[in-house]
Design a protein around this motif. Structure first.
Motif, short mmCIF file in Angstrom:
data_model
loop_
_atom_site.label_atom_id
_atom_site.label_comp_id
_atom_site.label_asym_id
_atom_site.label_seq_id
_atom_site.Cartn_x
_atom_site.Cartn_y
_atom_site.Cartn_z
N ASP A 60 0.83 -1.21 0.00
CA ASP A 60 0.00 0.00 0.00
C ASP A 60 0.86 1.26 0.00
O ASP A 60 0.56 2.23 -0.71
N ALA A 63 2.23 1.58 -3.46
CA ALA A 63 1.16 1.96 -4.38
C ALA A 63 0.83 3.45 -4.26
O ALA A 63 0.67 4.15 -5.26
N ASN A 64 0.73 3.93 -3.03
CA ASN A 64 0.44 5.35 -2.82
C ASN A 64 1.55 6.24 -3.37
O ASN A 64 1.29 7.27 -3.99
N VAL A 67 1.29 6.29 -7.21
CA VAL A 67 0.18 7.14 -7.68
C VAL A 67 0.51 8.62 -7.48
O VAL A 67 0.15 9.45 -8.32
N GLU A 68 1.21 8.96 -6.40
CA GLU A 68 1.63 10.36 -6.22
C GLU A 68 2.55 10.81 -7.35
O GLU A 68 2.48 11.95 -7.81
N PRO A 71 -0.04 10.12 -11.33
CA PRO A 71 -1.48 10.11 -11.01
C PRO A 71 -2.35 9.34 -12.01
O PRO A 71 -3.37 8.78 -11.63
N SER A 72 -1.94 9.27 -13.25
CA SER A 72 -2.76 8.58 -14.26
C SER A 72 -2.84 7.07 -14.01
O SER A 72 -3.69 6.40 -14.58
N LEU A 73 -1.98 6.56 -13.14
CA LEU A 73 -2.02 5.13 -12.83
C LEU A 73 -2.96 4.77 -11.68
O LEU A 73 -3.09 3.60 -11.32
N GLU A 74 -3.63 5.77 -11.10
CA GLU A 74 -4.43 5.52 -9.90
C GLU A 74 -5.44 4.40 -10.06
O GLU A 74 -5.53 3.50 -9.22
N GLN A 75 -6.22 4.41 -11.12
CA GLN A 75 -7.25 3.39 -11.30
C GLN A 75 -6.62 2.01 -11.47
O GLN A 75 -7.07 1.04 -10.86
N VAL A 77 -3.56 0.96 -10.48
CA VAL A 77 -2.90 0.56 -9.23
C VAL A 77 -3.94 0.12 -8.21
O VAL A 77 -3.79 -0.90 -7.54
N SER A 78 -5.02 0.86 -8.09
CA SER A 78 -6.08 0.52 -7.15
C SER A 78 -6.67 -0.85 -7.46
O SER A 78 -6.86 -1.69 -6.58
#
Length: 124
Positions: A60, A63-64, A67-68, A71-75, A77-78
């Motif tokens: 986690d 992953a955070n 994404v920081e 940001p375009s990888l947020e979906q 990675v989640s």
């Protein structure tokens, strides 16, 4: 009223390897015991007492951070963390508790990724 699935008389249950073949999956990596333990030891300073929860917490954090930075990888990675981190952590804990097993990583159709602790394949 309960509903029951009735299978044809000639049907047979498939094991994981047979299902992988049916789905068009394949083994993409086998990480040996020494490398798995080296990774865990690098992250935690030891392989002793490392739990599934500890590994998920580190995933986690990574992953955070990812994404920081992107940001375009947020979906993506989640979805990946939600879907695979518990299976990965379970398998890694099992590998670290063994002197022989490694981490098998298999990919099936369409997007299944499976992590499991397994003994290395014997080659002649």
């Amino acid at each position: 009223m309960s509903k029951k699935l009735i299978m044809p008389a000639g049907s047979k249950a498939l094991n994981t390897n047979e299902m992988r073949e049916v789905e068009g999956g394949k083994r993409v990596a086998f990480v040996n015991n020494d490398i798995c333990k080296k990774v865990v030891s690098t992250v935690f300073g030891t392989t002793e007492g490392v739990t599934k929860g500890m590994i998920i917490d580190k995933i986690d954090v990574f992953a955070n951070f990812l994404v920081e930075q992107i940001p375009s990888l947020e979906q993506f990675v989640s979805m990946a963390i939600t879907t695979y981190s518990a299976d990965f952590a379970d398998s890694l804990v099992e590998v670290c508790g063994s002197d022989e097993m490694g981490l098998a990583i298999d990919v099936g159709f369409p997007t299944l990724v499976d992590f499991s602790a397994q003994l290395p394949a014997v080659t002649e």
